[in-house]
Design a protein around this motif. Structure first.
Motif, mmCIF file in Angstrom:
data_model
loop_
_atom_site.group_PDB
_atom_site.id
_atom_site.type_symbol
_atom_site.label_atom_id
_atom_site.label_comp_id
_atom_site.label_asym_id
_atom_site.label_seq_id
_atom_site.Cartn_x
_atom_site.Cartn_y
_atom_site.Cartn_z
ATOM 1 N N LEU A 277 0.829 -1.207 0.000
ATOM 2 C CA LEU A 277 0.000 0.000 0.000
ATOM 3 C C LEU A 277 0.864 1.257 0.000
ATOM 4 O O LEU A 277 0.547 2.233 -0.702
ATOM 5 C CB LEU A 277 -0.918 -0.008 1.216
ATOM 6 C CG LEU A 277 -1.885 1.167 1.314
ATOM 7 C CD1 LEU A 277 -2.898 1.123 0.179
ATOM 8 C CD2 LEU A 277 -2.597 1.173 2.661
ATOM 9 N N SER A 278 1.957 1.247 0.748
ATOM 10 C CA SER A 278 2.816 2.435 0.816
ATOM 11 C C SER A 278 3.574 2.679 -0.482
ATOM 12 O O SER A 278 3.955 3.815 -0.766
ATOM 13 C CB SER A 278 3.806 2.290 1.975
ATOM 14 O OG SER A 278 4.672 1.177 1.755
ATOM 15 N N SER A 279 3.790 1.635 -1.285
ATOM 16 C CA SER A 279 4.547 1.802 -2.535
ATOM 17 C C SER A 279 3.656 1.774 -3.773
ATOM 18 O O SER A 279 4.159 1.897 -4.883
ATOM 19 C CB SER A 279 5.604 0.696 -2.654
ATOM 20 O OG SER A 279 5.012 -0.586 -2.610
ATOM 21 N N ALA A 280 2.332 1.622 -3.595
ATOM 22 C CA ALA A 280 1.429 1.518 -4.753
ATOM 23 C C ALA A 280 1.382 2.802 -5.565
ATOM 24 O O ALA A 280 1.035 2.770 -6.756
ATOM 25 C CB ALA A 280 0.024 1.141 -4.275
ATOM 26 N N ALA A 281 1.725 3.931 -4.964
ATOM 27 C CA ALA A 281 1.698 5.192 -5.703
ATOM 28 C C ALA A 281 2.690 5.204 -6.853
ATOM 29 O O ALA A 281 2.536 5.979 -7.806
ATOM 30 C CB ALA A 281 1.994 6.357 -4.756
ATOM 31 N N ALA A 282 3.698 4.353 -6.809
ATOM 32 C CA ALA A 282 4.690 4.295 -7.895
ATOM 33 C C ALA A 282 4.145 3.610 -9.141
ATOM 34 O O ALA A 282 4.808 3.633 -10.182
ATOM 35 C CB ALA A 282 5.946 3.570 -7.407
ATOM 36 N N TRP A 283 2.974 2.998 -9.043
ATOM 37 C CA TRP A 283 2.345 2.338 -10.197
ATOM 38 C C TRP A 283 1.023 3.043 -10.463
ATOM 39 O O TRP A 283 -0.016 2.654 -9.943
ATOM 40 C CB TRP A 283 2.135 0.852 -9.902
ATOM 41 C CG TRP A 283 1.631 0.063 -11.073
ATOM 42 C CD1 TRP A 283 1.468 0.485 -12.353
ATOM 43 C CD2 TRP A 283 1.221 -1.308 -11.062
ATOM 44 N NE1 TRP A 283 0.990 -0.525 -13.149
ATOM 45 C CE2 TRP A 283 0.830 -1.637 -12.378
ATOM 46 C CE3 TRP A 283 1.154 -2.281 -10.062
ATOM 47 C CZ2 TRP A 283 0.361 -2.899 -12.719
ATOM 48 C CZ3 TRP A 283 0.691 -3.539 -10.407
ATOM 49 C CH2 TRP A 283 0.298 -3.850 -11.714
ATOM 50 N N PRO A 284 1.016 4.092 -11.284
ATOM 51 C CA PRO A 284 -0.211 4.874 -11.489
ATOM 52 C C PRO A 284 -1.357 4.066 -12.087
ATOM 53 O O PRO A 284 -2.522 4.347 -11.802
ATOM 54 C CB PRO A 284 0.240 5.995 -12.436
ATOM 55 C CG PRO A 284 1.723 6.053 -12.291
ATOM 56 C CD PRO A 284 2.160 4.657 -12.005
ATOM 57 N N ASP A 285 -1.057 3.094 -12.926
ATOM 58 C CA ASP A 285 -2.095 2.319 -13.599
ATOM 59 C C ASP A 285 -2.420 1.023 -12.871
ATOM 60 O O ASP A 285 -2.956 0.083 -13.467
ATOM 61 C CB ASP A 285 -1.654 1.996 -15.031
ATOM 62 C CG ASP A 285 -1.478 3.250 -15.869
ATOM 63 O OD1 ASP A 285 -2.183 4.247 -15.604
ATOM 64 O OD2 ASP A 285 -0.623 3.252 -16.775
ATOM 65 N N ALA A 286 -2.105 0.960 -11.595
ATOM 66 C CA ALA A 286 -2.378 -0.258 -10.830
ATOM 67 C C ALA A 286 -3.883 -0.495 -10.732
ATOM 68 O O ALA A 286 -4.668 0.459 -10.646
ATOM 69 C CB ALA A 286 -1.774 -0.143 -9.427
ATOM 70 N N PRO A 287 -4.315 -1.743 -10.749
ATOM 71 C CA PRO A 287 -5.748 -2.017 -10.563
ATOM 72 C C PRO A 287 -6.214 -1.650 -9.169
ATOM 73 O O PRO A 287 -5.404 -1.451 -8.256
ATOM 74 C CB PRO A 287 -5.853 -3.525 -10.826
ATOM 75 C CG PRO A 287 -4.482 -4.062 -10.591
ATOM 76 C CD PRO A 287 -3.535 -2.972 -10.959
#
Length: 440
Positions: A277-287
């Motif tokens: 969750l803390s690193s998900a911002a690095a993947w803008p197109d994440a589902p």
């Protein structure tokens, strides 16, 4: 209930009702034995508790019936002897069955108990008292449920906090068992943002827990600052369940940790989900809903040691194993060439079909397809991490203890046999010796 005046029963009726207390309690127990299956299935101790409640109800009815004016009966005192034991062994519906049985018994004896002209008065009094008993029972059960709910919420928060801290000790086991999670298998940690509500965090937790249980899944849930955390148990398809209840979370990604065998191993799942969750911002197109493993590259870049180890173990280590050197060379060349088969083939002096075959073997060995940009990026990071982990580390003793300030012009003493920063090299010395006259 407000006070209500009524016609006073005759002395004959009052004495008859008072004398019949034991008989009415016996008849009530007998009728419960005959008509209520749940009563027959109780243990002897539980039957005794129910019988005491029935006797207390009849005794208080008699006292209430003798009053000059019938105030609201203090029917809660009927359950005050052991309300916890009663609510644990008998449900609210069963308690209402008990009240109904006692009322039927008293009504069946109205003709023999009531004096001349008091039959209707006795019937009305029984009905009014039974109504008060029913409301009192509901109040007792509601209070017990509220207290139990508050205590369960406290235990739930402690269990989730124990999972976050990785404390799988005896106290956590005791709390989990009290919540019914002692034997729950297939546990998954889920974390997302808290929905924006004006009524606080409790509705968000209740909505999530209720929605999850509609899918036959157990859930522990708390709100921790801006994060809504849930621990799902009893399913190997946690991702499917979370997709169905995603509206219970706030905006942004919802990350699931790996499914573990039981609650006491959920710390590993929690660490992975929180890191994701803390690193998900690095993947803008994440589902919207994704597994923590899908964020391994971002987690590795964020400095998550377990994510780095997983990438190295899954990708670099198999490709660097003995006998897989051509696969490692192909993966490196393919990534460096920007995913071009022809350029990779030229760099390796092989046919493009050989490159295709090796790419398929790489996918079989690692589980990652280099022809997919997302997976190719994960492989590139894994290979870089693998090279770093196998490279020799620099020793601090090889570095000078003190470096001169930049621009100071000071020279650092050189080690024996090693030229300092301002020392001329061998070529300069040789050239100067040719130009200067020799001396004897």
């Amino acid at each position: 209930m407000s006070r209500r005046s009524r016609q006073h029963p005759s002395e004959e009726t009052s004495r008859a009702v008072e004398r019949s207390a034991g008989e009415l309690a016996t008849l009530a127990s007998r009728r419960m034995e005959e008509h209520l299956r749940w009563y027959r299935q109780l243990s002897a101790e539980e039957r005794s508790q129910v019988g005491l409640v029935a006797q207390a109800g009849i005794s208080q009815f008699i006292a209430w019936f003798h009053q000059e004016e019938q105030h609201s009966p203090s029917a809660i005192s009927i359950f005050a002897n052991a309300p916890q034991e009663l609510t644990r062994s008998v449900s609210l519906r069963q308690t209402l069955d008990l009240v109904r049985t006692v009322v039927d018994v008293v009504e069946s004896r109205v003709e023999s108990l009531a004096g001349p002209g008091d039959e209707q008065l006795l019937r009305e009094s029984v009905l009014r008292f039974s109504r008060e008993i029913a409301f009192a029972a509901a109040e007792v059960y509601a209070g017990a449920a509220e207290a139990r709910g508050a205590w369960d919420a406290r235990l739930e928060a402690l269990v989730v906090d124990g999972v976050l801290r990785g404390e799988a000790d005896d106290s956590m086991q005791s709390r989990a068992s009290a919540l019914g999670w002692g034997d729950v298998a297939d546990v998954t940690f889920v974390v997302g943002s808290t929905p924006a509500t004006t009524s606080g965090a409790v509705p968000a937790v209740d909505d999530l827990r209720r929605s999850v249980r509609q899918h036959g899944v157990e859930a522990l849930a708390i709100v921790q600052r801006s994060r809504l955390i849930a621990i799902l148990g009893g399913t190997r398809e946690a991702s499917r369940v979370v997709e169905q209840v995603a509206d219970c979370f706030g905006p942004g990604p919802i990350v699931l940790g790996p499914t573990v065998p039981h609650l006491f191993a959920a710390g590993r799942s929690a660490r992975a989900a929180l890191s994701g969750l803390s690193s998900a911002a690095a993947w803008p197109d994440a589902p919207r809903v994704l597994d923590a493993d899908a964020l391994l590259p971002e987690r590795a870049l964020a400095g998550d040691p377990p994510a780095r180890r997983v990438l190295v173990d899954r990708i670099h280590r198999p490709l660097a194993a003995e006998g897989h050197a051509p696969l490692l060379q192909t993966a490196t060349a393919y990534l460096e060439s920007g995913g071009s088969l022809e350029a990779t083939a030229r760099a390796l002096f092989v046919h493009p079909n050989t490159v295709r075959y090796r790419l398929g073997r790489i996918s079989d060995v690692t589980g990652y397809d280099l022809t997919t940009p997302r997976e190719a990026w994960a492989v590139r990071i894994a290979l870089a991490l693998g090279r770093l982990s196998s490279a020799p580390t620099a020793h601090l003793t090889d570095l000078p203890s003190r470096m001169p300030p930049e621009g100071s012009g000071a020279s650092t003493p050189s080690a024996p046999g090693r030229a300092g920063p301002d020392a001329p090299d061998a070529a300069d010395l040789e050239e100067s010796s040719k130009l200067s006259p020799s001396t004897s």
